[in-house]
Design an enzyme around this catalytic site. Structure first.
Site, PDB file in Angstrom:
ATOM      1  CG  HIS A 146      35.698  80.276  56.310  1.00 30.13           C
ATOM      2  ND1 HIS A 146      36.756  80.462  57.158  1.00 30.13           N
ATOM      3  CD2 HIS A 146      35.337  81.514  55.905  1.00 30.13           C
ATOM      4  CE1 HIS A 146      37.029  81.761  57.252  1.00 30.13           C
ATOM      5  NE2 HIS A 146      36.175  82.420  56.510  1.00 30.13           N
ATOM      6  CG  ASN A 175      36.902  75.832  63.392  1.00 26.77           C
ATOM      7  OD1 ASN A 175      37.805  76.541  62.950  1.00 26.77           O
ATOM      8  ND2 ASN A 175      36.701  75.643  64.694  1.00 26.77           N
ATOM      9  N   GLY A 184      40.183  80.721  69.940  1.00 28.06           N
ATOM     10  CA  GLY A 184      41.006  79.831  69.123  1.00 28.06           C
ATOM     11  C   GLY A 184      41.163  80.276  67.683  1.00 28.06           C
ATOM     12  CB  THR A 185      40.350  82.701  65.492  1.00 24.70           C
ATOM     13  OG1 THR A 185      40.686  83.178  64.191  1.00 24.70           O
ATOM     14  CG2 THR A 185      39.800  83.853  66.324  1.00 24.70           C
ATOM     15  CB  SER A 186      45.794  83.274  64.069  1.00 30.61           C
ATOM     16  OG  SER A 186      45.176  83.011  62.814  1.00 30.61           O
ATOM     17  CB  CYS A 221      27.685  68.851  38.280  1.00 31.72           C
ATOM     18  SG  CYS A 221      25.999  69.444  38.335  1.00 31.72           S
TER      19      CYS A 221
HETATM   20  C1  BV8 Z   1      37.586  87.129  50.641  1.00 31.01           C
HETATM   21  C2  BV8 Z   1      38.150  77.126  54.525  1.00 31.01           C
HETATM   22  C3  BV8 Z   1      37.152  88.704  49.070  1.00 31.01           C
HETATM   23  C4  BV8 Z   1      38.936  76.251  53.627  1.00 31.01           C
HETATM   24  C5  BV8 Z   1      39.472  79.133  54.918  1.00 31.01           C
HETATM   25  C6  BV8 Z   1      45.455  91.047  52.472  1.00 31.01           C
HETATM   26  C7  BV8 Z   1      44.966  91.671  53.605  1.00 31.01           C
HETATM   27  C8  BV8 Z   1      43.736  91.328  54.141  1.00 31.01           C
HETATM   28  C9  BV8 Z   1      42.953  90.350  53.546  1.00 31.01           C
HETATM   29  C10 BV8 Z   1      43.442  89.727  52.442  1.00 31.01           C
HETATM   30  C11 BV8 Z   1      44.687  90.057  51.893  1.00 31.01           C
HETATM   31  N1  BV8 Z   1      44.883  89.265  50.835  1.00 31.01           N
HETATM   32  C12 BV8 Z   1      43.820  88.450  50.672  1.00 31.01           C
HETATM   33  C13 BV8 Z   1      42.940  88.741  51.626  1.00 31.01           C
HETATM   34  C14 BV8 Z   1      41.626  88.117  51.837  1.00 31.01           C
HETATM   35  C15 BV8 Z   1      41.796  86.730  52.473  1.00 31.01           C
HETATM   36  C16 BV8 Z   1      42.573  86.814  53.761  1.00 31.01           C
HETATM   37  O1  BV8 Z   1      42.034  87.222  54.769  1.00 31.01           O
HETATM   38  N2  BV8 Z   1      43.851  86.413  53.716  1.00 31.01           N
HETATM   39  C17 BV8 Z   1      44.652  86.448  54.926  1.00 31.01           C
HETATM   40  C18 BV8 Z   1      45.556  85.211  54.972  1.00 31.01           C
HETATM   41  C19 BV8 Z   1      45.443  87.730  54.939  1.00 31.01           C
HETATM   42  N3  BV8 Z   1      40.447  86.291  52.734  1.00 31.01           N
HETATM   43  C20 BV8 Z   1      39.769  85.661  51.766  1.00 31.01           C
HETATM   44  O2  BV8 Z   1      40.229  85.361  50.685  1.00 31.01           O
HETATM   45  C21 BV8 Z   1      38.316  85.385  52.086  1.00 31.01           C
HETATM   46  N4  BV8 Z   1      37.536  85.846  50.984  1.00 31.01           N
HETATM   47  O3  BV8 Z   1      38.175  87.968  51.259  1.00 31.01           O
HETATM   48  O4  BV8 Z   1      36.935  87.380  49.512  1.00 31.01           O
HETATM   49  C22 BV8 Z   1      36.410  88.942  47.878  1.00 31.01           C
HETATM   50  C23 BV8 Z   1      35.911  90.220  47.711  1.00 31.01           C
HETATM   51  C24 BV8 Z   1      35.237  90.490  46.586  1.00 31.01           C
HETATM   52  C25 BV8 Z   1      35.065  89.507  45.618  1.00 31.01           C
HETATM   53  C26 BV8 Z   1      35.571  88.231  45.782  1.00 31.01           C
HETATM   54  C27 BV8 Z   1      36.249  87.937  46.923  1.00 31.01           C
HETATM   55  C28 BV8 Z   1      38.075  83.903  52.241  1.00 31.01           C
HETATM   56  C29 BV8 Z   1      38.803  83.418  53.458  1.00 31.01           C
HETATM   57  C30 BV8 Z   1      38.362  81.994  53.763  1.00 31.01           C
HETATM   58  C31 BV8 Z   1      39.457  81.050  53.385  1.00 31.01           C
HETATM   59  N5  BV8 Z   1      39.052  79.695  53.826  1.00 31.01           N
HETATM   60  N6  BV8 Z   1      39.057  77.915  55.324  1.00 31.01           N
HETATM   61  C32 BV8 Z   1      39.715  75.213  54.398  1.00 31.01           C
HETATM   62  O5  BV8 Z   1      39.694  75.223  55.650  1.00 31.01           O
HETATM   63  O6  BV8 Z   1      40.334  74.398  53.747  1.00 31.01           O
HETATM   64  S1  BV8 Z   1      40.526  79.995  55.877  1.00 31.01           S
HETATM   65  C33 BV8 Z   1      41.019  79.006  57.169  1.00 31.01           C
HETATM   66  O7  BV8 Z   1      42.084  79.702  57.748  1.00 31.01           O
HETATM   67  C34 BV8 Z   1      40.020  78.894  58.296  1.00 31.01           C
HETATM   68  O8  BV8 Z   1      38.707  78.770  57.860  1.00 31.01           O
HETATM   69  C35 BV8 Z   1      40.247  80.118  59.110  1.00 31.01           C
HETATM   70  O9  BV8 Z   1      39.465  81.171  58.679  1.00 31.01           O
HETATM   71  C36 BV8 Z   1      41.660  80.403  58.776  1.00 31.01           C
HETATM   72  C37 BV8 Z   1      42.547  79.878  59.883  1.00 31.01           C
HETATM   73  O10 BV8 Z   1      42.463  80.727  60.868  1.00 31.01           O
HETATM   74  P1  BV8 Z   1      42.209  80.214  62.353  1.00 31.01           P
HETATM   75  O11 BV8 Z   1      40.922  79.484  62.429  1.00 31.01           O
HETATM   76  O12 BV8 Z   1      42.401  81.408  63.156  1.00 31.01           O
HETATM   77  O13 BV8 Z   1      43.341  79.117  62.630  1.00 31.01           O
HETATM   78  P2  BV8 Z   1      44.879  79.390  62.937  1.00 31.01           P
HETATM   79  O14 BV8 Z   1      45.583  78.090  62.865  1.00 31.01           O
HETATM   80  O15 BV8 Z   1      45.340  80.533  62.092  1.00 31.01           O
HETATM   81  O16 BV8 Z   1      44.880  79.913  64.454  1.00 31.01           O
HETATM   82  C38 BV8 Z   1      44.541  79.007  65.502  1.00 31.01           C
HETATM   83  C39 BV8 Z   1      44.663  79.799  66.792  1.00 31.01           C
HETATM   84  O17 BV8 Z   1      44.219  78.983  67.852  1.00 31.01           O
HETATM   85  C40 BV8 Z   1      46.101  80.190  67.103  1.00 31.01           C
HETATM   86  O18 BV8 Z   1      46.115  81.534  67.516  1.00 31.01           O
HETATM   87  C41 BV8 Z   1      46.488  79.261  68.258  1.00 31.01           C
HETATM   88  O19 BV8 Z   1      47.326  79.905  69.177  1.00 31.01           O
HETATM   89  C42 BV8 Z   1      45.160  78.990  68.899  1.00 31.01           C
HETATM   90  N7  BV8 Z   1      45.033  77.702  69.572  1.00 31.01           N
HETATM   91  C43 BV8 Z   1      45.622  76.522  69.233  1.00 31.01           C
HETATM   92  N8  BV8 Z   1      45.223  75.556  70.105  1.00 31.01           N
HETATM   93  C44 BV8 Z   1      44.360  76.144  70.976  1.00 31.01           C
HETATM   94  C45 BV8 Z   1      44.244  77.510  70.647  1.00 31.01           C
HETATM   95  N9  BV8 Z   1      43.468  78.370  71.338  1.00 31.01           N
HETATM   96  C46 BV8 Z   1      42.781  77.869  72.389  1.00 31.01           C
HETATM   97  N10 BV8 Z   1      42.846  76.567  72.763  1.00 31.01           N
HETATM   98  C47 BV8 Z   1      43.613  75.688  72.090  1.00 31.01           C
HETATM   99  N11 BV8 Z   1      43.664  74.400  72.505  1.00 31.01           N
HETATM  100 ZN    ZN Z   2      26.348  71.697  38.184  1.00 26.19          ZN
END
Ligand code: BV8
Ligand code: ZN
Length: 257
Positions: free
Chosen positions: A121, A104, A188-190, A149
């Site tokens: 992140h 988060n 709380g993460t998918s 900048c």
């Molecule tokens: C990287 C910041 C590589 C910005 C975020 C194919 C396969 C595998 C991986 C990849 C692929 N294609 C691309 C990738 C890599 C990609 C990735 O993983 N994509 C996914 C979609 C497949 N990852 C990246 O790009 C990362 N970088 O890999 O770099 C690289 C290598 C070499 C050189 C250069 C680069 C960067 C990823 C970071 C992206 N930034 N956020 C912003 O927020 O604006 S991601 C953002 O989404 C969050 O930070 C978090 O990580 C993600 C959301 O996930 P969750 O937090 O899990 O939230 P979500 O809503 O999904 O789930 C909530 C859960 O809570 C649910 O399950 C729900 O049921 C539950 N819930 C709800 N309420 C409650 C609860 N549980 C308990 N109590 C409650 N009350």
């Molecule tokens: Zn700069």
């Protein structure tokens, strides 16, 4: 099962634990009013993340991306940590090493009092220069010309976008914490975004007891030793309460870490 519904296997391990990790996602902030990304009301239901949380999206339309972040920043400035954040902060006193690893960007763990936090992140409240990385503490108004900048670089939110590397030192510390954890909570993460989603698997492979706290099952659920289904703001305080009352009742009472 203990009277409050938590398995003895978890309570007993908590009683002996020294190194514990709480890895959190958007779900832990949902009860504070911060929308999640997927599932009910998720912000990604309406738009594609690649458009707004990626370098290409920013380069294509920096004004739109800034509007989205300014909107989320305003929202996050008005919300408060919830009982789930506070319970994790309170657990800290019971273990010599408790690490929070969060995906988060809302800063709520820090505001709840947790002291060892790894923000994988970034943090939405910080701005930085795209080119030289220098922090930029002035407010951004997306309706005006976007500031630059001194080096000429564009100013962006200090968060990690899709396709971007995570901060190396933070990621390294997160893997070290996962590798040495005795108990690893995924809250709380998918569990789909990498590399964050690999951390619980690394911990489990190293023998950690894996606990998932989530509203619904995720791809991690089949690997978890215990799956506590429900709201983290309800489950974590109840777990803390049961753990602390068990500690008090034990011979010798309070155990200092
Ligand atoms: C990287 C910041 C590589 C910005 C975020 C194919 C396969 C595998 C991986 C990849 C692929 N294609 C691309 C990738 C890599 C990609 C990735 O993983 N994509 C996914 C979609 C497949 N990852 C990246 O790009 C990362 N970088 O890999 O770099 C690289 C290598 C070499 C050189 C250069 C680069 C960067 C990823 C970071 C992206 N930034 N956020 C912003 O927020 O604006 S991601 C953002 O989404 C969050 O930070 C978090 O990580 C993600 C959301 O996930 P969750 O937090 O899990 O939230 P979500 O809503 O999904 O789930 C909530 C859960 O809570 C649910 O399950 C729900 O049921 C539950 N819930 C709800 N309420 C409650 C609860 N549980 C308990 N109590 C409650 N009350
Ligand atoms: Zn700069």
């Amino acid at each position: 099962m203990d009277m409050d519904g938590f398995p003895d296997s978890l309570i007993n391990r908590l009683d002996r634990a020294r190194r514990v990790v709480f890895a959190t996602g958007a779900g832990i902030s949902a009860e504070s009013g911060v929308p999640t990304f997927r599932g009910e009301g998720g912000i990604w239901n309406k738009m594609r993340p690649e458009e707004l949380a990626s370098v290409d999206g920013f380069m294509r339309n920096p004004q739109l991306v800034w509007e989205w972040y300014q909107h989320r920043r305003d929202l996050m400035s008005r919300v408060e940590p919830n009982p789930g954040h506070f319970a994790i902060a309170a657990f800290e006193q019971h273990f010599p090493e408790l690490t929070v690893i969060t995906q988060n960007i809302d800063g709520l763990h820090r505001r709840a009092g947790s002291s060892r936090i790894l923000e994988l992140h970034g943090d939405i409240s910080r701005n930085k220069c795209f080119d030289c990385g220098r922090l930029y503490d002035k407010e951004i108004n997306p309706d005006e010309d976007l500031p630059r900048c001194g080096c000429g670089g564009m100013i962006r939110p200090d968060v990690v976008w899709f396709g971007e590397m995570l901060p190396h030192d933070v990621l390294q510390a997160a893997f070290e914490a996962a590798e040495t954890a005795e108990i690893f909570f995924s809250v709380g993460t998918s569990a789909v975004v990498q590399p964050a989603a690999s951390l619980p698997l690394v911990a489990a492979r190293r023998g950690a007891f894996l606990v998932e706290v989530n509203l619904e099952p995720t791809p991690l659920t089949p690997v978890a030793d215990v799956f506590l289904q429900g709201k983290s703001g309800d489950i974590l305080p109840r777990l803390l309460k049961q753990f602390e009352s068990r500690r008090k009742a034990a011979p010798g009472g309070e155990k200092t870490p």
